[in-house]
Design a protein around this motif. Structure first.
Motif, PDB file in Angstrom:
ATOM      1  N   VAL A  37     -10.286  11.719 -22.682  1.00  0.00           N
ATOM      2  CA  VAL A  37      -9.801  12.301 -21.423  1.00  0.00           C
ATOM      3  C   VAL A  37     -10.745  11.779 -20.347  1.00  0.00           C
ATOM      4  CG1 VAL A  37      -9.462  14.408 -20.090  1.00  0.00           C
ATOM      5  CG2 VAL A  37      -8.839  14.358 -22.509  1.00  0.00           C
ATOM      6  N   ARG A  38     -10.174  11.178 -19.320  1.00  0.00           N
ATOM      7  CA  ARG A  38     -11.031  10.513 -18.336  1.00  0.00           C
ATOM      8  C   ARG A  38     -10.506  10.750 -16.924  1.00  0.00           C
ATOM      9  NH1 ARG A  38     -11.913   4.174 -19.113  1.00  0.00           N
ATOM     10  NH2 ARG A  38      -9.674   4.339 -18.767  1.00  0.00           N
ATOM     11  N   TYR A  39     -11.405  10.981 -16.019  1.00  0.00           N
ATOM     12  CA  TYR A  39     -11.031  11.103 -14.604  1.00  0.00           C
ATOM     13  C   TYR A  39     -11.054   9.712 -13.989  1.00  0.00           C
ATOM     14  CZ  TYR A  39     -10.429  13.104 -10.029  1.00  0.00           C
ATOM     15  OH  TYR A  39      -9.907  13.440  -8.823  1.00  0.00           O
ATOM     16  N   GLU A  40      -9.948   9.343 -13.328  1.00  0.00           N
ATOM     17  CA  GLU A  40      -9.894   8.002 -12.744  1.00  0.00           C
ATOM     18  C   GLU A  40      -9.585   8.114 -11.255  1.00  0.00           C
ATOM     19  OE1 GLU A  40      -7.346   5.333 -14.873  1.00  0.00           O
ATOM     20  OE2 GLU A  40      -7.919   6.174 -16.813  1.00  0.00           O
ATOM     21  N   GLU A  41     -10.401   7.421 -10.464  1.00  0.00           N
ATOM     22  CA  GLU A  41     -10.161   7.476  -9.012  1.00  0.00           C
ATOM     23  C   GLU A  41      -8.956   6.645  -8.599  1.00  0.00           C
ATOM     24  OE1 GLU A  41     -13.595   6.925  -6.654  1.00  0.00           O
ATOM     25  OE2 GLU A  41     -14.579   8.717  -7.485  1.00  0.00           O
ATOM     26  N   GLN A  42      -8.710   5.539  -9.339  1.00  0.00           N
ATOM     27  CA  GLN A  42      -7.536   4.712  -9.049  1.00  0.00           C
ATOM     28  C   GLN A  42      -6.325   5.183  -9.868  1.00  0.00           C
ATOM     29  OE1 GLN A  42      -7.733   2.431  -6.597  1.00  0.00           O
ATOM     30  NE2 GLN A  42      -9.843   3.157  -6.361  1.00  0.00           N
ATOM     31  N   GLY A  43      -6.589   5.378 -11.122  1.00  0.00           N
ATOM     32  CA  GLY A  43      -5.513   5.829 -12.004  1.00  0.00           C
ATOM     33  C   GLY A  43      -4.469   4.758 -12.257  1.00  0.00           C
ATOM     34  N   ILE A  44      -3.330   5.174 -12.725  1.00  0.00           N
ATOM     35  CA  ILE A  44      -2.217   4.249 -12.956  1.00  0.00           C
ATOM     36  C   ILE A  44      -1.655   3.875 -11.589  1.00  0.00           C
ATOM     37  CG2 ILE A  44       0.154   4.112 -13.860  1.00  0.00           C
ATOM     38  CD1 ILE A  44      -0.780   5.846 -16.221  1.00  0.00           C
ATOM     39  N   PRO A  45      -1.432   2.570 -11.305  1.00  0.00           N
ATOM     40  CA  PRO A  45      -0.930   2.178  -9.980  1.00  0.00           C
ATOM     41  C   PRO A  45       0.477   2.705  -9.712  1.00  0.00           C
ATOM     42  CG  PRO A  45      -1.396   0.239 -11.382  1.00  0.00           C
ATOM     43  CD  PRO A  45      -1.596   1.456 -12.225  1.00  0.00           C
ATOM     44  N   GLY A  46       0.752   2.871  -8.414  1.00  0.00           N
ATOM     45  CA  GLY A  46       2.105   3.306  -8.044  1.00  0.00           C
ATOM     46  C   GLY A  46       2.069   4.612  -7.280  1.00  0.00           C
ATOM     47  N   ASN A  47       3.250   5.013  -6.810  1.00  0.00           N
ATOM     48  CA  ASN A  47       3.335   6.209  -5.977  1.00  0.00           C
ATOM     49  C   ASN A  47       3.943   7.404  -6.706  1.00  0.00           C
ATOM     50  OD1 ASN A  47       2.247   5.074  -3.611  1.00  0.00           O
ATOM     51  ND2 ASN A  47       4.198   4.027  -3.206  1.00  0.00           N
ATOM     52  N   SER A  48       4.208   7.247  -7.992  1.00  0.00           N
ATOM     53  CA  SER A  48       4.873   8.346  -8.697  1.00  0.00           C
ATOM     54  C   SER A  48       3.900   9.497  -8.909  1.00  0.00           C
ATOM     55  CB  SER A  48       5.405   7.857 -10.049  1.00  0.00           C
ATOM     56  OG  SER A  48       4.441   8.044 -11.047  1.00  0.00           O
TER      57      SER A  48
END
Ligand SMILES: [Zn+2]
Length: 242
Positions: free
Chosen positions: A119-130
């Protein structure tokens, strides 16, 4: 020798089949020549015989026909029995497959926390607007739980917010995912728990921890209003104090 009529009547069948001694036959012939009653009987026997044979033959034919009909019916019955058992087998297979599909479609296996590799916190995350993309908390699932979805709900703790989540999917989805997986389409294992984009309706700044619950525990907790953090929830992520 002069024979009495009753003896002649008894002897006539033997005479007819030529089983009499020559002397007896001669005496019988002599009697028949002189006795109109016995002669009449003798002549009747001559004409009866073929009729009797015909009657016997007709009876034999009838019996043979009856036997053939019985055999035909037996064959028909055997055929029907075979067809019926084939149909019954097909029915059972169809019902069995139907029941299996229904079971697979409605059964949600409980995954243990071990299917969550990270489990990881990501500032960018998966790309996109969903809602499932962007800044947020992401889980990496093991291939065993590939195809499963994450459900999550926020819970307020003393001075911050935690997210409780589960991993769920029907057996059917799991099978389809396993079948569809190969070298070109590896297991899709990275999935959002909650994001700033909206999924999980999380306030990212105040989010401090993520807890895991197996599906059935999660669902019974999920529908309670203002339920506190469940005691058996497993802590899988905590924001660094720094
Ligand atoms: Zn006579």
């Amino acid at each position: 020798m002069k024979l009495p009529c009753y003896l002649v009547r008894d002897l006539l069948p033997l005479y007819k089949d030529e089983l009499c001694e020559p002397e007896t036959a001669a005496d019988l012939r002599a009697h028949l020549d002189s006795c109109p009653d016995c002669r009449a009987l003798w002549e009747k026997m001559q004409t009866d015989a073929p009729l009797e044979r015909e009657a016997v033959q007709a009876r034999e034919r009838e019996q043979a026909d009856a036997l053939r009909r019985v055999r035909k019916n037996q064959r028909k019955k055997r055929m029907l029995t075979v067809l019926a058992s084939v149909a019954a087998t097909l029915c059972a297979v169809t019902l069995g497959l139907g029941a299996l599909y229904e079971y697979a479609r409605t059964t949600y296996p409980d995954y243990g926390a071990e299917v969550i590799e990270e489990v990881r916190y990501e500032e960018q995350g998966i790309p996109g607007n969903s809602p499932f993309a962007g800044e947020g908390l992401y889980a990496t699932l093991s291939a065993e739980a590939s195809g499963a979805l994450v459900s999550s709900k926020m819970v307020d703790t003393e001075n911050s917010t935690a997210v409780v989540f589960t991993v769920s999917g029907t057996l059917w989805q799991q099978w389809l995912d396993t079948l569809g997986r190969n070298a070109e389409t590896p297991a899709n294992t990275r999935t959002a728990i909650c994001t700033a984009g909206g999924y999980g309706q999380a306030e990212m700044e105040s989010l401090c921890a993520a807890y895991y619950l197996p599906y059935h525990s999660f669902m019974s907790w999920f529908y309670q209003n203002n339920a506190p953090l469940p005691e058996d929830a497993i802590l899988l992520w905590q924001r660094d104090a720094s």
